[in-house]
Design a protein around this motif. Structure first.
Motif: not given
Ligand code: ATP
Length: 496
Positions: A295-299, A302-303, A396, A398
């Motif tokens: 997984d990449t990216g930020s909250e 990402r969630s 984000a 996956r």
């Protein structure tokens, strides 16, 4: 009698609007067409209407042959239009796979379908493939419409008009939509006033004709058909009718292992699906290979990846029954919903995306059954990407092998299937349509096993808006004889 009269009137109406191909002006519901002589007269009449260019909504209870008829319609549409201008879609991957198509959302290029219509239009317009598909399309088929909400249905009409530069409904596309609103509703509709597709502003104007198929093919036992019809409408079922029918399905010891192997397990909740799949995987006693998603990216984006279908951790071994969750090779019939068995694992160097040397990875080999055309095909399943987008920007991502275990399935995934044998536990059923969808998959009660305390009539629910929708169309008295319905917005005085 009343229904037959309305049928005749509807056919006349159809003729007034669209004429007939031979110029005779007669659309005969009982006319035989060599290529479709397996169709009932009612199915035949619908096929004729489509051949004349009508946009149609086909409904009817489970097993009335909606998908079967769609197969004939798709073949006809491909003869009328360019074959690559006919797009076949469904709201779920499995239903799309059964028709040899793709999910509606993937055709439309609208991601998860979240956002207002302009957001979805931007998403579709900036996805090169989607914009091209919308422009190339002459006909669009949508199966299992009950799981598409009214907001998305309106947005698709808006996107079609915008990307095809035509103000006419759906940008001039011929639309063939099928489904039963008494089956599963959309998972989460953001606008409560547009929970169902029939609540879309454009619903009435989208169709020349709305048709209800009435002959049930899947089951032949009239007691079972009557029971299912009652469950479909959420009616209270007298115990004296229920018990003699369903009690034998709840009895009997555990099936032996060979028997269980071939029986699909269905559960309302995903945690039960996961538990059974894990148990079955361990019971094979083979070395288990674990694939962890990258997984990449930020909250908070990402969630959101965790809410998608791709699992964070995927465990597989040789012999595992699996389902594909992406369209990896539609031309070869490898689409979201294809099922197969893991035959082995190979080591392969994966490209790094920048032309450099990638990493060596273990990847599964899977023998897939082919939905259409039959046979099977063995392929290496490579990792795929799932993105969370904001406008055109990937927030984000996956990356994971696009498979899930498939010994047990959720009721949501099985809508549209016909199963010879089914073992289900409906003790945790929730919401409308769930008990009906699960039970209506089997052909006969001999193929049904109910565990978890048997059948609970308290779990039978139909949505009041759906009851109202069907009541509005079928308001007049009379038996449920084959019926062609007028467009929903047609003044009732024209349809006595
Ligand atoms: N005209 C027909 N002649 C013979 N068999 C038919 C006919 N129409 C449908 N069937 C059979 O009836 C069964 C159910 O059909 P189908 O799956 O198309 O129903 P459906 O209305 O789409 O059901 P669901 O709402 O559960 O998706 C299938 O096995 C199909 O082959």
């Amino acid at each position: 009698m009343e229904a037959n009269r309305r049928h005749a009137l509807a056919l006349q109406q159809l003729h007034r609007h669209h004429g007939t191909p031979d110029g005779s002006g007669i659309i005969n519901a009982t006319t035989n067409v060599a290529s479709s002589d397996l169709l009932t007269p009612q199915q035949e009449a619908v096929l004729r209407a489509v051949q004349q260019g009508c946009s149609i909504f086909i409904t009817g209870s489970a097993g009335t042959g909606k998908s079967f008829l769609l197969g004939h319609i798709i073949a006809a549409l491909r003869r009328i239009h360019q074959p690559d201008a006919v797009f076949v879609t469904a709201s779920t991957g499995i239903a799309a796979c059964a028709l040899g198509g793709q999910t509606l959302h993937s055709f439309a290029g609208i991601g998860l379908g979240r956002g207002d219509r302009d957001t979805l239009l931007r998403r579709a317009a900036t996805s090169h493939g989607a914009a091209k598909r919308w422009r190339r399309a002459a006909a669009l088929v949508i199966d299992e419409i009950s799981m598409v909400d009214g907001g998305v249905f309106d947005a698709l009409d808006y996107i079609a008009r915008a990307l095809r530069w035509q103000h006419r409904r759906w940008g001039g596309l011929q639309l063939v939509v099928s489904g039963d609103f008494f089956q599963l509703p959309p998972i989460k509709a953001p606008d409560p006033t547009k929970e169902f597709a029939f609540e879309a502003d454009c619903w009435d104007s989208s169709f020349d004709l709305q048709v209800e198929l009435t002959h049930v093919f899947r089951q032949s036992d009239s007691r079972l058909i009557d029971l299912l019809q009652g469950i479909r409408r959420g009616e209270p079922i007298p115990q004296q009718h229920l018990l003699p029918l369903l009690e034998p399905c709840s009895k009997g010891g555990e099936c032996d292992r060979d028997d269980e192997e071939n029986v699909t397990r269905l559960f309302p909740r995903n945690d039960d699906v996961r538990r059974v799949n894990e148990e079955r995987l361990r019971s094979l006693g083979r070395e288990v290979i674990t694939f962890v998603a990258a997984d990449t990216g930020s909250e908070p984006w990402r969630s959101q990846l965790r809410q998608g279908i791709a699992p964070e951790v995927l465990e597989l071994c040789v012999g595992a029954r699996v389902m594909l969750i992406k369209n990896t090779d539609p031309a070869a019939g490898l689409v979201n919903g294809s099922t197969g068995v893991v035959t082995g694992f190979i080591v392969e160097e994966e490209e790094d995306g920048g032309g450099g040397v990638g990493r060596w990875r273990l990847l599964p080999r899977v023998r897939f059954e082919r939905g259409t055309g039959g046979g099977s095909v063995e392929v290496t399943v490579r990792r795929e990407k799932w993105d969370v987008m904001e406008g055109e920007k990937v927030m984000a991502r996956r990356t994971q092998v696009p498979l899930i275990l498939a010994w047990a399935l959720s009721v949501h995934k099985c809508q549209g299937m016909t199963l010879e044998r089914l073992h289900t536990d409906l003790s945790r059923a929730f919401g409308c349509g769930m008990v009906y969808v699960a039970l209506s998959r089997v052909r006969s009660l001999d193929g049904l096993r109910l565990s978890g305390g048997g059948f609970d009539p308290g779990k039978v629910k139909a949505h009041p808006k759906v009851v109202q929708f069907y009541h509005h169309h079928l308001a007049s008295s009379g038996p449920p004889t084959p019926l062609l319905l007028p467009p929903a917005g047609t003044p009732t005085s024209r349809w006595p």
